[in-house]
Design an enzyme around this catalytic site. Structure first.
Site, mmCIF file in Angstrom:
data_model
loop_
_atom_site.group_PDB
_atom_site.id
_atom_site.type_symbol
_atom_site.label_atom_id
_atom_site.label_comp_id
_atom_site.label_asym_id
_atom_site.label_seq_id
_atom_site.Cartn_x
_atom_site.Cartn_y
_atom_site.Cartn_z
ATOM 1 N N CYS A 133 103.047 51.357 46.331
ATOM 2 C CA CYS A 133 103.194 50.637 45.062
ATOM 3 C C CYS A 133 103.725 49.223 45.290
ATOM 4 O O CYS A 133 103.396 48.295 44.541
ATOM 5 C CB CYS A 133 104.099 51.399 44.109
ATOM 6 S SG CYS A 133 105.742 51.741 44.754
ATOM 7 N N CYS A 143 132.152 16.575 55.038
ATOM 8 C CA CYS A 143 133.371 16.794 55.812
ATOM 9 C C CYS A 143 134.590 16.372 54.983
ATOM 10 O O CYS A 143 134.631 15.257 54.449
ATOM 11 C CB CYS A 143 133.320 16.010 57.120
ATOM 12 S SG CYS A 143 134.850 16.115 58.100
ATOM 13 N N CYS A 178 131.226 18.676 62.688
ATOM 14 C CA CYS A 178 131.035 17.410 61.992
ATOM 15 C C CYS A 178 130.488 16.394 62.990
ATOM 16 O O CYS A 178 131.046 16.219 64.079
ATOM 17 C CB CYS A 178 132.364 16.923 61.407
ATOM 18 S SG CYS A 178 132.276 15.262 60.703
ATOM 19 N N CYS A 224 133.320 13.540 63.360
ATOM 20 C CA CYS A 224 134.578 13.992 63.966
ATOM 21 C C CYS A 224 134.348 14.679 65.305
ATOM 22 O O CYS A 224 135.267 14.779 66.132
ATOM 23 C CB CYS A 224 135.299 14.965 63.041
ATOM 24 S SG CYS A 224 135.805 14.275 61.456
ATOM 25 N N HIS A 272 110.147 52.494 42.319
ATOM 26 C CA HIS A 272 108.717 52.292 42.088
ATOM 27 C C HIS A 272 108.477 50.853 41.655
ATOM 28 O O HIS A 272 109.254 50.286 40.876
ATOM 29 C CB HIS A 272 108.205 53.249 41.007
ATOM 30 C CG HIS A 272 106.732 53.148 40.749
ATOM 31 N ND1 HIS A 272 105.778 53.431 41.705
ATOM 32 C CD2 HIS A 272 106.049 52.774 39.626
ATOM 33 C CE1 HIS A 272 104.575 53.242 41.187
ATOM 34 N NE2 HIS A 272 104.710 52.845 39.926
#
Length: 404
Positions: free
Chosen positions: A71, A223, A276, A279, A357
């Site tokens: 189905c 960030c 980051c 960073c 179903h």
């Protein structure tokens, strides 16, 4: 095409060519009509017209036989059958000219036979047997082997991926793509960056499936230490939306609430945050998802099944959704206007996790039809809204955004 029809079409084409040649002051006997560009062009138009006539034979209101817990397949195939652009592409067999590979598109051929059974019948057939199609699909995706119940959305994803692979306009062996170095990458505006990534994807994957179902998500990372923004872009073929948990039993949530939850800003701690770029270390950050490129066919998966450590549970929260004018503009780029979609098919799941179903409801010219395996009947628009809606199919109607 039968030989008699082919001969008649060839005669008609050559007669048109001779008339046009004569009108331009040339002698038809001095021109090889059958080898001319004019002949090829007119014959192509006649073939297209002939194919369009064939597509008008049936109304598609034909059931699919359940061949053993299938189905999920029947419901998804009915929804795809009512995706008009895909249906016409398949029935006209345009993919045979599109595809790059010399390999026979076995799965696509069988899929098209099922669609032909649904749409090119003369009214005598009321049920189509998808057995051969499912057999070929299981050979391609062994995960679906056996007769256990499967997830309709998973089946849809695997099916579209395999169909795309067979009819990809790009070669399967592609040269390695060079990465864009960070200094150049960050100079791009967001739209240019997104477009570059989209084109890179098209260099690898380009098919009718991509034309219709593929969109692009933008994941924006901010960030909290240096305020640097970074973006990543991913292709999607459906949006899997969480359903908000409601304390009030039986309360209906809206599709807009599901979209809001999907796109809301998410806080990431150091352990779960990526590096980051500025960073050069993991920092606390926030993440947000927006739609950068809208697909022509939008498939929305209402994520009713959640997995815990020991079990799977199903949400029965009713979700209301618009039949016309679903606006995704607020979830797109900042300068995006209205982006409107109309619903044309719904895949429903009734029952529990272990005993469920699948059925489908599809928009017809004069209303909606309900497809329950081999049974087909009418359904009112009011009954479309229920706690059984699982996969929604929308078609783009208008998009107020510049698409490169």
């Amino acid at each position: 095409m039968p030989r008699a029809e082919s001969t008649a079409m060839d005669n008609s084409c050559q007669a048109l060519c001779r008339n046009l040649v004569t009108q331009n002051g040339l002698q038809p006997e001095n021109v090889d009509i059958s080898q001319s560009v004019l002949y090829t062009s007119i014959m192509g138009l006649l073939l297209v017209t002939d194919n369009e006539k064939k597509l008008q034979l049936g109304n598609g209101q034909v059931g699919l036989r359940n061949i053993g817990n299938t189905c999920f397949l029947n419901a998804i195939v009915q929804c795809l059958s009512h995706t008009r652009s895909l249906r016409d592409y398949c029935l006209m067999r345009t993919y045979l000219q599109d595809k790059h590979s010399n390999q026979e598109p076995v799965l696509m051929n069988e899929f098209c036979k099922v669609l032909a059974g649904l749409w090119e019948c003369d009214g005598g057939e009321t049920t189509v047997n998808p057995g051969k199609f499912y057999h070929v699909f299981k050979e391609s995706v062994p995960y679906f082997s056996g007769y256990s119940q499967q997830d309709a959305q998973e089946f849809l994803r695997f099916l579209l991926d395999r169909l795309h692979t067979e009819i990809n306009r790009r070669p399967s062996k592609r040269p390695a793509v060079m990465e864009i170095k960070e200094p150049t990458y960050t100079r791009f505006r967001i739209s240019e960056e997104a477009f570059a990534m989209w084109q890179r994807n098209l260099d690898r994957d380009d098919s009718k499936i991509v034309d219709l179902f593929s969109g692009q998500l933008r994941s924006s990372l901010h960030c909290s230490v240096c305020s640097h923004y970074s973006n990543t872009f991913d292709v999607f073929c459906d949006l899997s939306l969480p359903i908000p948990k409601k304390s009030d039993y039986g309360r209906t949530v809206t599709l807009r609430e599901c979209l809001d939850l999907f796109s809301q800003e998410e806080k990431l701690d150091k352990e779960n945050s990526p590096m980051c770029e500025r960073c050069n270390r993991r920092t606390e950050s926030t993440k947000r998802l927006t739609i950068q490129r809208f697909p022509k066919i939008l498939v929305i998966h209402l994520n009713r099944f959640t997995m815990s450590r020991y079990s799977i549970s199903k949400s029965t929260v009713p979700v209301s959704f618009p039949l016309n004018g679903l606006d995704l503009g607020p979830f797109g780029p900042v300068d995006c206007g209205p982006v409107l979609y109309d619903l044309y098919a719904v895949c429903n799941h009734s029952g529990t996790v272990n005993m469920g179903h699948y059925t489908a409801a599809c928009r017809e010219e004069e209303g909606w039809c309900y497809y329950n395996d081999s049974c087909v009947g009418e359904i009112t628009e009011e009954k479309l809204q229920s706690n059984q809606a699982y996969v929604l199919f929308y078609e783009l109607k208008s998009c107020n955004i510049t698409r490169k």
